[in-house]
Design an enzyme around this catalytic site. Structure first.
Site, PDB file in Angstrom:
ATOM      1  N   GLY A   8      42.436 106.208 112.205  1.00 13.53           N
ATOM      2  CA  GLY A   8      42.616 104.850 111.722  1.00 13.53           C
ATOM      3  C   GLY A   8      43.058 103.889 112.812  1.00 13.53           C
ATOM      4  O   GLY A   8      42.714 104.025 113.994  1.00 13.53           O
ATOM      5  N   SER A   9      43.873 102.918 112.415  1.00 12.34           N
ATOM      6  CA  SER A   9      44.187 101.776 113.283  1.00 12.34           C
ATOM      7  C   SER A   9      44.972 102.119 114.534  1.00 12.34           C
ATOM      8  O   SER A   9      45.065 101.282 115.447  1.00 12.34           O
ATOM      9  CB  SER A   9      44.953 100.721 112.479  1.00 12.34           C
ATOM     10  OG  SER A   9      44.124 100.173 111.470  1.00 12.34           O
TER      11      SER A   9
END
Length: 571
Positions: free
Chosen positions: A303-304
């Site tokens: 993810g981020s």
């Protein structure tokens, strides 16, 4: 006139003696001589001709070659604190054919062994045709002596060693375990089995027919203990990381979690905690999920937290100036029929703003400006998609899709951390490049004698720029504010990624992540926190994983005596 004449009787002379008596005597003498000859011949045969055979048969019944056990090498942390040691134990065995049939003696034996009489009788019956069976393995010397003190015929003792782990569940998945024969089965115990295992010795002894030692005759080979192993782990940091991880998993009713802390200067792993865990000293009823070292063998979409690395790749091309401003309005966009969204419409964002707001739109628009696949190439150079090289059994390589007819949506997804899989250890190693002026350090589970040179992956200037952006991400008022460490500047990035199963992305099932570097002025540690499926209203990385980083990193920096570098000395 003589009497014979007067009587008129003529006397007879005795007949001459026959030679029969001499024949008998000679015959008896001959038989004696033959018997003595046969006896002498037999003695000669036994002592000369059959001597090797007879001596071998005698030795087979009295001479034994006993094994001298060798203890396994000790595993310690970087400061010499024991993490795995071998303690002496006693294994009791029996010759079923020599065990008494008396129920009273068998009952005494069963009680001393902690068994039921029926169970003992059943085992004796099962091995009745053999000369060996185990009664109880790896007993304490005191408990074994109580059994031997009964002096029950047919019961014998054998010295062995058993592995003991002082830290228990805190280091369980990293160290692994040994089996009943003291051979490594999991973790580092298995990885370094040839080094840790000792070489048993041998001695020749004389025993009686009941197997009791009569005399120690000769040492054939000395026992050689196994080699010791010094890990990079700092037991103090390991305890703190495990304590905080266990608390947050319980607080959020999560499925599990991981904390990995690496030395930003050497790549040594200072702490590696996993949840769930188990007690390696008592494995009764353990949860099989606790056996896995999730930090090394499990992979997932990050993810981020990948956005700083992707932005570093783009900055290196020179096609994305540092003062670039991206319009992320209206907060969503469609690429290849896929809709990409931000939490809200952030409008125009600088590069630092894209990281601070964790804008998927901003990262996608930036990466679509480029023609070359620089982001996946940089990921590979940072060690993602390949083995970390620690030698840990089952370490995951993760995956990065091959650049074959990539779509625009795949390019965009890679820039914000989807479409690839990594382990927590790989992630920590990749961020050492940001903390170390662009040089990635390979992870090491063993204490190193000197710092490795590292592999230049990112331009030093770009690495410092990304570190500065990550510093701005962790500020009061930001989504990562709970990662702040009093007295220290922290660079970090949050991540919240949806979990997947066979049917695709799950609803309301997330992984919360945080990657942090501290202190910013002179990075000393890189820490990754991952919480698997926190339940409840809070599931974002900034709310669940970031506070764990704050507590773990704060304690670590103080224990390592790292000087504070906060902008405000009174903070």
């Amino acid at each position: 006139m003589s009497t014979e004449v007067r009587s008129g009787v003529t006397p007879r002379r005795p007949p001459p003696m026959a030679p029969l008596g001499g024949v008998r005597y000679g015959l008896i003498l001959l038989l004696v001589v033959i018997g003595l000859g046969l006896l002498a011949g037999r003695i000669v045969i036994l002592h000369v001709v059959d001597r090797p055979f007879l001596q071998g048969q005698g030795d087979a019944r009295t001479l034994r070659t006993d094994t001298i056990p060798a203890h396994r090498g000790m595993i310690t942390d970087r400061n010499g604190e024991p993490l795995a040691i071998s303690t002496p134990v006693v294994t009791l065995w029996a010759n079923p054919q020599d065990l008494p049939a008396d129920d009273i003696q068998r009952l005494m034996l069963a009680r001393a062994l902690g068994m039921e009489l029926d169970a003992l009788n059943e085992r004796i019956g099962r091995y009745s045709e053999r000369e060996f069976m185990y009664l109880r393995r790896q007993m304490t010397p005191e408990a074994a002596q109580r059994v031997l003190g009964l002096r029950i015929p047919g019961v014998y003792a054998q010295d062995e060693y058993k592995r003991y782990y002082p830290a228990g569940e805190v280091t369980a998945q990293l160290l692994g375990v040994t089996n009943v024969d003291d051979a490594g089965q999991e973790g580092l115990e298995l990885a370094y089995q040839p080094h840790l295992a000792g070489t048993p010795g041998q001695r020749r002894v004389l025993k009686d027919r009941r197997g009791r030692l009569v005399r120690d005759l000769q040492l054939l080979r000395e026992a050689r203990p196994g080699g010791d192993l010094t890990l990079s782990i700092d037991q103090r940091l390991q305890y703190m990381a495990y304590r905080e991880l266990k608390a947050v998993v319980a607080e959020h009713e999560a499925d599990g979690g991981v904390v990995v802390m690496m030395d930003a200067r050497t790549g040594e792993v200072l702490a590696m905690a996993n949840q769930p865990s188990y007690n390696p000293n008592n494995r009764a009823g353990l949860d099989p999920r606790g056996l896995r070292n999730q930090a090394i063998v499990d992979v997932y979409e990050p993810g981020s937290v990948m956005k700083p690395l992707a932005m570093a790749a783009m900055l290196q091309t020179g096609d994305v100036p540092l003062d670039t401003v991206v319009d992320t309005s209206p907060g969503w966009m469609v690429i290849d029929r896929f809709t990409i969204k931000d939490i809200r419409n952030y409008g125009k964002l600088t590069l630092s703003g894209i990281l601070e707001k964790s804008s998927n739109i901003g990262m996608s628009k930036l990466v679509l400006r480029l023609e070359d696949p620089v982001v996946p190439a940089t990921y590979r150079a940072l060690g993602l998609g390949q083995s970390p090289g620690t030698g840990f059994p089952g370490e995951a390589t993760g995956s990065i899709p091959a650049p074959v007819r990539w779509s625009s949506s795949q390019w965009a997804a890679l820039s914000y951390g989807y479409g690839l899989s990594v382990s927590a250890l790989q992630l920590a190693s990749a961020f050492t490049a940001i903390a170390n002026d662009g040089r990635r350090l390979p992870p090491s589970l063993l204490k190193l004698g000197q710092s490795p040179a590292g592999e230049p992956v990112i331009d030093p200037g770009v690495a410092r720029q990304i570190l500065g952006m990550m510093d701005q991400v962790v500020e009061p008022g930001t989504g990562a504010r709970q990662a702040l460490v009093p007295g220290y500047r922290v660079a970090g990035k949050t991540g919240t990624v949806r979990k997947t199963d066979a049917g695709g992305y799950q609803e309301k099932a997330y992984r919360s992540l945080f990657v942090g570097i501290a202190p910013v002025s002179d990075p000393r540690i890189v820490t990754v926190v991952m919480i698997d499926h926190p339940r409840g209203e809070e599931y974002y990385g900034g709310a669940v994983a970031a506070p764990v980083f704050s507590r773990v990193a704060g304690n670590a920096l103080r224990l390592l005596d790292v000087p504070p570098d906060a902008r405000d000395p009174e903070s």
